[in-house]
Design a protein around this motif. Structure first.
Motif, PDB file in Angstrom:
ATOM      1  N   UNK A  76       7.548  -0.128  17.034  1.00  0.00           N
ATOM      2  CA  UNK A  76       8.138   0.326  15.771  1.00  0.00           C
ATOM      3  C   UNK A  76       7.817  -0.670  14.661  1.00  0.00           C
ATOM      4  N   UNK A  77       8.178  -0.308  13.446  1.00  0.00           N
ATOM      5  CA  UNK A  77       7.907  -1.168  12.292  1.00  0.00           C
ATOM      6  C   UNK A  77       8.943  -2.268  12.111  1.00  0.00           C
ATOM      7  N   UNK A  78       9.779  -2.475  13.098  1.00  0.00           N
ATOM      8  CA  UNK A  78      10.752  -3.572  13.032  1.00  0.00           C
ATOM      9  C   UNK A  78      10.110  -4.919  13.316  1.00  0.00           C
ATOM     10  N   UNK A  79       8.869  -4.907  13.830  1.00  0.00           N
ATOM     11  CA  UNK A  79       8.197  -6.147  14.233  1.00  0.00           C
ATOM     12  C   UNK A  79       6.767  -6.151  13.713  1.00  0.00           C
ATOM     13  N   UNK A  80       6.182  -7.337  13.657  1.00  0.00           N
ATOM     14  CA  UNK A  80       4.786  -7.479  13.291  1.00  0.00           C
ATOM     15  C   UNK A  80       3.892  -7.242  14.505  1.00  0.00           C
ATOM     16  N   UNK A  81       2.781  -6.537  14.299  1.00  0.00           N
ATOM     17  CA  UNK A  81       1.740  -6.441  15.320  1.00  0.00           C
ATOM     18  C   UNK A  81       0.391  -6.616  14.637  1.00  0.00           C
ATOM     19  N   UNK A  82      -0.516  -7.322  15.285  1.00  0.00           N
ATOM     20  CA  UNK A  82      -1.789  -7.657  14.655  1.00  0.00           C
ATOM     21  C   UNK A  82      -2.647  -6.432  14.381  1.00  0.00           C
ATOM     22  N   UNK A  83      -2.696  -5.497  15.322  1.00  0.00           N
ATOM     23  CA  UNK A  83      -3.589  -4.360  15.162  1.00  0.00           C
ATOM     24  C   UNK A  83      -3.217  -3.495  13.962  1.00  0.00           C
ATOM     25  N   UNK A  84      -1.923  -3.408  13.651  1.00  0.00           N
ATOM     26  CA  UNK A  84      -1.508  -2.637  12.479  1.00  0.00           C
ATOM     27  C   UNK A  84      -2.079  -3.254  11.205  1.00  0.00           C
ATOM     28  N   UNK A  85      -2.043  -4.576  11.134  1.00  0.00           N
ATOM     29  CA  UNK A  85      -2.571  -5.277   9.962  1.00  0.00           C
ATOM     30  C   UNK A  85      -4.094  -5.140   9.892  1.00  0.00           C
ATOM     31  N   UNK A  86      -4.758  -5.251  11.043  1.00  0.00           N
ATOM     32  CA  UNK A  86      -6.213  -5.109  11.076  1.00  0.00           C
ATOM     33  C   UNK A  86      -6.643  -3.725  10.584  1.00  0.00           C
ATOM     34  N   UNK A  87      -5.919  -2.699  11.018  1.00  0.00           N
ATOM     35  CA  UNK A  87      -6.248  -1.344  10.593  1.00  0.00           C
ATOM     36  C   UNK A  87      -6.006  -1.171   9.101  1.00  0.00           C
ATOM     37  N   UNK A  88      -4.905  -1.697   8.601  1.00  0.00           N
ATOM     38  CA  UNK A  88      -4.609  -1.595   7.165  1.00  0.00           C
ATOM     39  C   UNK A  88      -5.691  -2.285   6.340  1.00  0.00           C
ATOM     40  N   UNK A  89      -6.136  -3.449   6.804  1.00  0.00           N
ATOM     41  CA  UNK A  89      -7.191  -4.168   6.080  1.00  0.00           C
ATOM     42  C   UNK A  89      -8.503  -3.384   6.102  1.00  0.00           C
ATOM     43  N   UNK A  90      -8.802  -2.742   7.224  1.00  0.00           N
ATOM     44  CA  UNK A  90     -10.009  -1.918   7.321  1.00  0.00           C
ATOM     45  C   UNK A  90      -9.935  -0.746   6.346  1.00  0.00           C
ATOM     46  N   UNK A  91      -8.769  -0.100   6.275  1.00  0.00           N
ATOM     47  CA  UNK A  91      -8.597   1.026   5.367  1.00  0.00           C
ATOM     48  C   UNK A  91      -8.700   0.588   3.911  1.00  0.00           C
ATOM     49  N   UNK A  92      -8.155  -0.571   3.595  1.00  0.00           N
ATOM     50  CA  UNK A  92      -8.279  -1.095   2.234  1.00  0.00           C
ATOM     51  C   UNK A  92      -9.740  -1.275   1.849  1.00  0.00           C
ATOM     52  N   UNK A  93     -10.521  -1.815   2.775  1.00  0.00           N
ATOM     53  CA  UNK A  93     -11.927  -2.032   2.500  1.00  0.00           C
ATOM     54  C   UNK A  93     -12.702  -0.738   2.319  1.00  0.00           C
ATOM     55  N   UNK A  94     -12.325   0.294   3.061  1.00  0.00           N
ATOM     56  CA  UNK A  94     -13.028   1.572   2.986  1.00  0.00           C
ATOM     57  C   UNK A  94     -12.650   2.386   1.757  1.00  0.00           C
ATOM     58  N   UNK A  95     -11.388   2.263   1.325  1.00  0.00           N
ATOM     59  CA  UNK A  95     -10.899   3.132   0.252  1.00  0.00           C
ATOM     60  C   UNK A  95     -10.781   2.450  -1.105  1.00  0.00           C
ATOM     61  N   UNK A  96     -10.690   1.127  -1.119  1.00  0.00           N
ATOM     62  CA  UNK A  96     -10.460   0.420  -2.362  1.00  0.00           C
ATOM     63  C   UNK A  96      -9.009   0.432  -2.809  1.00  0.00           C
ATOM     64  N   UNK A  97      -8.120   0.982  -1.978  1.00  0.00           N
ATOM     65  CA  UNK A  97      -6.694   1.012  -2.303  1.00  0.00           C
ATOM     66  C   UNK A  97      -6.054  -0.346  -1.988  1.00  0.00           C
ATOM     67  N   UNK A  98      -4.856  -0.574  -2.535  1.00  0.00           N
ATOM     68  CA  UNK A  98      -4.187  -1.855  -2.372  1.00  0.00           C
ATOM     69  C   UNK A  98      -3.477  -2.004  -1.031  1.00  0.00           C
ATOM     70  N   UNK A  99      -2.871  -0.895  -0.562  1.00  0.00           N
ATOM     71  CA  UNK A  99      -2.067  -0.974   0.655  1.00  0.00           C
ATOM     72  C   UNK A  99      -2.145   0.345   1.415  1.00  0.00           C
TER      73      UNK A  99
END
Length: 208
Positions: A76-99
């Protein structure tokens, strides 16, 4: 071999009859091909309604999912997980969006967008395209054009619908009361219609 007749009967007794299913019991897939319980092979043009974009049982995906499932399945989103952050960073790079904001479905993403629009602008008017499909939840249903989907659940907060790829109609519909415009880059249920295709160069520029 799975008894299809028995399974169909059990399905009708245990699952809401929301969807009209094809008379096919699929049991395995590989790439763009699937097989039914009687061994017949099909070329899968549906791809899980565009979910299986790299085909069925791709070895790299199977290995990745298996490795993750053996380590940690869900927190759940109650905790940090590395893969969630890695995916978000990948999406930022592909879309140019902030978050990124992760959802369980397309309809849930539309619901989140509707809430964001209301919170950010305070405006209730939404513009969408004719023949659009954005989901069947109460919020997203108001943006889905097909009347047969909306009629049983009215009253809804419904969008103003304009013809797809008609930039002049879109500009006329958008006013100071408009909170957002919802458009599919490619309309799926309408028959794979691409935004901007078939327009004049000037109109296509406005659509972008």
């Amino acid at each position: 071999m799975t008894d299809k007749k028995d399974l169909v009967k059990r399905e009708s007794e245990s699952i809401f009859q929301t969807y009209g299913r094809q008379d096919v019991l699929l049991v395995k897939g590989s790439g763009a091909h699937v097989w039914d319980c009687e061994g017949r092979e099909y070329l899968d043009f549906v791809a899980g309604i565009a979910v299986n974009s790299i085909g069925h049982c791709h070895p790299k995906l199977v290995e990745t999912v298996s490795r993750q499932a053996a380590a940690l399945i869900h927190t759940s989103n109650l905790y940090y997980t590395e893969n969630q952050v890695l995916l978000a960073e990948e999406l930022k790079g592909l879309t140019g969006m902030d978050r990124a904001y992760f959802c369980n479905s397309g309809a849930e993403s539309i619901e989140a967008a509707l809430k964001l629009v209301r919170r950010a602008t305070g405006r209730a008017k939404i513009v969408a395209a004719e023949r659009a499909f954005h989901g069947r939840t109460l919020g997203s249903l108001g943006l889905t054009h097909k009347a047969a989907y909306r009629e049983p659940f009215r009253p809804l907060r419904e969008a103003e619908f304009v013809p797809y790829n008609d930039s002049e109609a879109m500009k006329a519909a958008v006013t100071s009361e408009t909170g957002a415009v919802f458009l599919e880059p490619v309309q799926g249920e309408a028959g794979s219609l691409c935004a901007g295709r078939g327009l004049s160069q000037n109109s296509a520029r406005h659509m972008r």
